[in-house]
Write a protein that holds these residues in place. Structure first.
Motif, short mmCIF file in Angstrom:
data_model
loop_
_atom_site.label_atom_id
_atom_site.label_comp_id
_atom_site.label_asym_id
_atom_site.label_seq_id
_atom_site.Cartn_x
_atom_site.Cartn_y
_atom_site.Cartn_z
N LEU A 703 56.26 38.75 43.46
CA LEU A 703 55.62 37.47 43.77
C LEU A 703 54.26 37.64 44.42
CD1 LEU A 703 58.64 35.32 45.01
CD2 LEU A 703 57.53 35.30 42.78
N ASN A 704 54.09 38.68 45.24
CA ASN A 704 52.81 38.88 45.93
C ASN A 704 51.94 39.94 45.25
OD1 ASN A 704 51.38 37.76 48.16
ND2 ASN A 704 51.56 39.72 49.24
N GLU A 705 52.31 40.30 44.03
CA GLU A 705 51.52 41.28 43.28
C GLU A 705 50.17 40.68 42.92
OE1 GLU A 705 52.26 44.31 39.51
OE2 GLU A 705 53.53 42.56 39.81
N GLU A 706 49.13 41.48 43.04
CA GLU A 706 47.77 40.99 42.78
C GLU A 706 47.61 40.61 41.31
OE1 GLU A 706 44.92 43.80 44.07
OE2 GLU A 706 45.56 43.77 46.18
N GLU A 707 46.95 39.47 41.10
CA GLU A 707 46.70 38.95 39.76
C GLU A 707 45.21 38.65 39.61
OE1 GLU A 707 48.93 38.08 37.28
OE2 GLU A 707 50.89 38.29 38.26
N GLU A 708 44.72 38.70 38.40
CA GLU A 708 43.32 38.37 38.12
C GLU A 708 43.22 36.91 37.67
OE1 GLU A 708 41.76 41.04 35.27
OE2 GLU A 708 41.89 42.81 36.57
N GLY A 709 42.14 36.26 38.09
CA GLY A 709 41.85 34.92 37.62
C GLY A 709 42.63 33.82 38.29
N ILE A 710 43.31 34.10 39.39
CA ILE A 710 44.10 33.06 40.06
C ILE A 710 43.19 32.19 40.92
CG2 ILE A 710 46.23 34.40 40.06
CD1 ILE A 710 45.64 35.25 42.89
N CYS A 711 43.73 31.07 41.37
CA CYS A 711 42.97 30.12 42.18
C CYS A 711 42.58 30.75 43.51
CB CYS A 711 43.80 28.86 42.41
SG CYS A 711 42.96 27.58 43.34
N LEU A 712 41.45 30.30 44.08
CA LEU A 712 40.96 30.87 45.34
C LEU A 712 41.87 30.55 46.51
CD1 LEU A 712 37.16 30.04 44.93
CD2 LEU A 712 38.37 32.14 44.30
N THR A 713 42.76 29.55 46.36
CA THR A 713 43.67 29.18 47.45
C THR A 713 45.07 29.76 47.25
OG1 THR A 713 44.20 27.13 46.24
CG2 THR A 713 42.43 27.03 47.89
N ASP A 714 45.23 30.70 46.33
CA ASP A 714 46.55 31.25 46.03
C ASP A 714 47.05 32.11 47.19
OD1 ASP A 714 48.53 33.33 44.67
OD2 ASP A 714 48.29 31.64 43.28
N SER A 715 48.35 32.08 47.43
CA SER A 715 48.95 32.82 48.54
C SER A 715 48.73 34.32 48.43
CB SER A 715 50.46 32.54 48.60
OG SER A 715 50.71 31.17 48.83
N ARG A 716 48.53 34.82 47.22
CA ARG A 716 48.30 36.26 47.05
C ARG A 716 47.01 36.70 47.74
NH1 ARG A 716 49.84 34.32 41.99
NH2 ARG A 716 51.74 35.20 41.09
N LEU A 717 46.07 35.77 47.93
CA LEU A 717 44.78 36.09 48.53
C LEU A 717 44.75 35.86 50.04
CD1 LEU A 717 42.46 34.45 45.84
CD2 LEU A 717 43.28 36.81 45.95
N ARG A 718 45.88 35.46 50.61
CA ARG A 718 45.93 35.22 52.05
C ARG A 718 45.83 36.55 52.79
NH1 ARG A 718 49.83 31.04 55.28
NH2 ARG A 718 49.45 31.85 57.37
N PRO A 719 44.83 36.76 53.64
CA PRO A 719 44.59 38.10 54.20
C PRO A 719 45.66 38.56 55.17
CG PRO A 719 43.06 36.50 55.13
CD PRO A 719 43.77 35.81 54.02
N ASP A 720 46.19 37.68 56.03
CA ASP A 720 47.20 38.15 56.99
C ASP A 720 48.48 38.56 56.28
OD1 ASP A 720 47.69 35.59 56.19
OD2 ASP A 720 48.30 34.84 58.16
N GLN A 721 48.84 37.85 55.24
CA GLN A 721 50.04 38.20 54.47
C GLN A 721 49.84 39.51 53.73
OE1 GLN A 721 51.97 34.86 52.42
NE2 GLN A 721 52.08 36.15 50.60
N ARG A 722 48.64 39.72 53.20
CA ARG A 722 48.35 40.97 52.49
C ARG A 722 48.36 42.15 53.44
NH1 ARG A 722 49.20 42.11 47.65
NH2 ARG A 722 48.32 40.10 47.04
#
Length: 807
Positions: A703-722
């Motif tokens: 679920l948290n695997e990095e993806e290309e082209g996702i929305c800028l507000t996607d949870s995958r891009l949340r820095p504290d979670q990463r």
């Protein structure tokens, strides 16, 4: 003097040392009071045993060895609980241990309990009763005759004496433990002697101080009688008073030292007794663990010898919840009789099921169940009119378009006291409690919501079922399956920021696309929409209401889940149950699900009532049990559902129903005669090393695997979670505080703009989600957020200009 006090490490250590034993004594007094209360209950329960005692089963065992031999066996009645009273058990006395079994045959594989006579207290209450107590455990036993009771008492006393001698001999021969205890004893005695010597020195000093002080006072008194100037007389009087105070202080000091020595001597003896008790408890624990290891090996051997016995019994009668009852059910339960207590049965099901004997059905279900043992849901549960074969799970069999990750960095071993943070948050909303990432898992609530699609193939199969009642069974199984990933997941997901989104695009692999958005922050609410090319659409809006109650945490999801099947037009609606996290203060955290789920097909008016039974220490029911009934629009029952929310669900078709006899509560139960239960859903096994990866399932790992082209507000891009997923928790905590403060500043600015607009009399647009809008549902009449479209088109264009900067 300083070297003598060193072993006590300061006054704080002395205080804890002096207060430790009285607290232990108070605990023992409370235990004695509980024992007295239990004894009174035993007297009330003896009447239960009278009928059993008159039966032929209560005759003493014949041919048992004499009480003086090493082994003594026989039947005794053992107090179990307030409902069953005394129950007949087979007792074996050997090597200073008294063990008991339900039958003589159980001696080969299952021991119900063992007590070490070396540390036990043996008491006789009346002509036939025996009471054994050791380390907080108490056995209330009863012999059939006074003569039999005396034989057992004699055997127990002899075995106890022999066990004590053996323990003393082992202590003398031990090379590890006795030197340690002797050195501890010598150290304590040496410390006490040193203290006594120093106390004598203090006494001598005190005598000298008193002697010289008295002489000083006499001299000062003589000076007072002389004619001296007035100022000099006042100074002499002041010196005299100080000398008196000095003597009083020295006397108080010596008295305090003497009291300390007396307390140290008395409490050291009590401390030694406490240490001895702990050694005995450790010995008993080692013996118990050894017995458990033997039983475990025996069970493993039995399982290897007969691995298919559990699935080759489809024609066995079902219990009152519809789950097939395995042979020797009472024999299979290895719960200690001391814990066999029961709740009142007000939560018991309102029906009883009995399996019909149908040989052809038996053969079909047997083959299907055997095929299901591999961990895949295999049985369609449905009859010939279901258009799907039992093993048609094309979604799982297709090769994925891309290889997904199967592991994440292991969870770091950081210790943090949860209670130190939560004690000031009792009664508050969970979303308002500032929590460090140490208690989180590296997923957001939006991603946890997406995990409901773990078993999406159940909906794929339901979309191809022509019978709506059979379709309802699969929908019910899907609603239960969403909880299977929570059984070990005690960590808290990240609270999404307002406007945060999460997409899961599995269109090429499994035919569906999912999009979530945090549409409100106070109260926290998330909207979710799933579109499948295989004939169904699911949407939901979930608002989390949670309360921390000190000992447990209750999480109440509010909002409805909608499911629409394209071909049939069937529209299902249901709500989630309450999740409870226990042992917040002390013990291991564990999660329970409880409550009712009412699934309604608003197209056909068919319903399914599911009951999640809460765990109870006093219940003999299967933990995490789920039962349910599928009914048509006329409230006529057609299927019985049963299983557990962490393992599997089965369904059984009802062939006949009748009114049964009244239950203990005066309610009349319905008796359903059913066909053999069939498997609807079974949980997939967790990936290897899941316990070190937050107990994530195979889907959760991706679920948290990095993806290309996702929305800028996607949870995958949340820095504290990463950062947390990477194991950099200190940086993650700092980043989490920055994001939360940024969100609070944004909200304050929005509130200020709204206030200014009101003051100026102009309109102000409140926050609106990007991808969802509010709409009143035609089926339920409720207002909720639904998907308004545009997300996947924006992704294709890679146009995210409308997205706010929230990270």
């Amino acid at each position: 003097m300083g070297r003598v006090a060193a072993p006590y490490s300061g006054p704080g250590r002395i205080v804890s040392f002096l207060t430790a034993v009285p607290s232990c004594l108070s605990c023992k007094q409370q235990q004695q009071r509980r024992h007295h209360h239990h004894s009174a209950a035993v007297d009330r329960g003896r009447r239960r045993m009278s009928e059993q005692g008159k039966s032929g089963s209560s005759t003493p065992a014949s041919g048992t060895p004499a009480p003086g031999s090493d082994t003594y066996k026989g039947w005794l009645f053992k107090w179990t609980n307030y409902i069953k009273g005394y129950q007949r058990r087979w007792f074996v006395l050997s090597n200073g241990l008294l063990s008991y079994y339900r039958t003589q045959a159980e001696m080969a594989h299952t021991c119900r309990g063992t007590i070490n006579l070396a540390t036990a207290h043996i008491d006789t209450e009346d002509a036939c009763n025996i009471v054994l107590s050791s380390g907080g455990r108490t056995y209330h036993l009863k012999a059939s005759t006074e003569v039999e009771r005396q034989r057992w008492v004699t055997a127990l006393e002899l075995a106890k004496a022999k066990a004590i001698r053996m323990m003393n001999d082992q202590s003398d021969d031990s090379a590890d433990e006795e030197p340690t205890s002797q050195s501890d004893h010598s150290e304590i005695q040496g410390t006490l002697k040193t203290l006594a010597s120093k106390l004598d020195d203090l006494s001598t000093c005190n005598d000298l101080i008193a002697k010289h002080g008295a002489a000083l006072q006499r001299s000062l008194s003589e000076l007072e009688t002389l004619r001296v100037p007035l100022e000099g007389g006042e100074k002499i009087k002041a010196v005299n008073e100080r000398a008196t105070l000095f003597r009083i202080t020295s006397n108080a000091m010596i008295n305090a030292c003497r009291d300390f020595l007396d307390l140290a001597e008395s409490h050291s003896r009590r401390w030694q007794r406490v240490l001895q008790h702990e050694r005995e408890q450790r010995t008993h624990l080692e013996e118990t663990i050894e017995q458990l290891a033997k039983q475990h090996n025996s069970l493993e051997r039995a399982w290897r010898e007969a691995p298919t016995h559990a699935v080759n019994t489809p024609d066995t009668p079902t219990t009152d919840t519809g789950v097939s009852e395995r042979p020797r059910k009472e024999e299979a339960s290895d719960e200690d009789e001391d814990t066999e207590f029961f709740d009142a049965m007000e939560d018991s099901p309102a029906f009883i099921t009995v399996t019909a004997t149908d040989h052809s059905q038996h053969r079909r279900s047997q083959s299907n169940l055997s095929g299901a043992s591999g961990g895949q849901p295999s049985d369609c549960n449905q009859e010939d009119n279901c258009s799907v074969c039992s093993n048609d799970f094309s979604g799982k069999e297709l090769q994925p378009h891309r290889k997904r990750r199967t592991q994440i960095p292991e969870k770091p071993n950081y210790s943090l006291n949860l209670w130190s943070i939560m004690k000031n948050c009792i009664g508050k909303e969970l979303s308002k409690i500032p929590m460090p990432v140490n208690f989180n898992e590296p997923l957001s609530m939006l991603q946890r919501l997406t995990e409901d699609l773990e078993y999406h193939e159940l909906l794929d199969k339901a979309a191809r079922c022509e019978n709506s009642l059979e379709q309802m069974c699969l929908v019910a199984a899907f609603s239960v399956s969403s909880y299977s990933t929570t059984v070990h997941r005690t960590a808290k997901p990240f609270n999404p920021l307002l406007g945060e989104t999460y997409e899961l695009d599995r269109l090429e692999e499994f035919g569906y696309r999912s999009i979530c958005e945090q549409v409100s922050h106070h109260p926290p609410a998330a909207a979710h929409h799933v579109m499948s090319q295989r004939g169904w659409t699911l949407w939901q809006e979930i608002t989390i209401a949670s309360k921390f109650r000190g000992k447990y945490l209750s999480i109440m999801p509010l909002g409805a889940i909608h499911l629409h099947f394209h071909a049939s037009g069937n529209h299902y609606v249901w709500r989630k149950v309450t999740s409870t996290v226990h042992n917040i203060i002390v013990g291991k955290l564990w999660i329970d699900q409880s409550g009712d789920i009412d699934i309604v097909n608003h197209t056909t008016k068919e319903t399914c009532q599911l009951k999640f039974s809460p765990y109870s220490y006093f219940s003999r029911e299967v933990p995490r049990k789920v039962t349910g009934v599928v009914m048509d629009s006329d409230s006529q029952a057609h299927y019985i559902l049963s299983g557990t929310w962490d393992d599997k669900m089965e369904s059984a078709k009802i062939v006949q129903s009748s009114r049964g006899s009244s239950s203990s509560e005066g309610k009349q139960k319905t008796v359903y005669q059913t066909l053999t239960p069939k498997l609807l859903w079974k949980k997939y096994p967790l990936p290897e090393n899941a316990e070190n990866m937050y107990h994530f399932s195979s889907l959760a790992l991706t679920l948290n695997e990095e993806e290309e082209g996702i929305c800028l507000t996607d949870s995958r891009l949340r820095p504290d979670q990463r950062l947390m997923e990477a194991g950099r928790w200190d940086e993650a905590n700092a980043e989490k505080q920055r994001l939360e403060e940024k969100q609070r500043a944004t909200r304050r600015r929005r509130d200020a703009e709204a206030s200014d607009a009101i003051d100026e009399g102009r309109d102000f647009d409140c926050y609106r989600p990007l991808w969802f809008r509010q709409r009143t549902d035609e089926m339920t009449g409720e207002t909720s957020f639904v998907y308004k479209g545009g997300y996947w088109e924006a992704k294709e264009r890679q146009d995210w200009n409308m997205c706010p900067v929230i990270f």
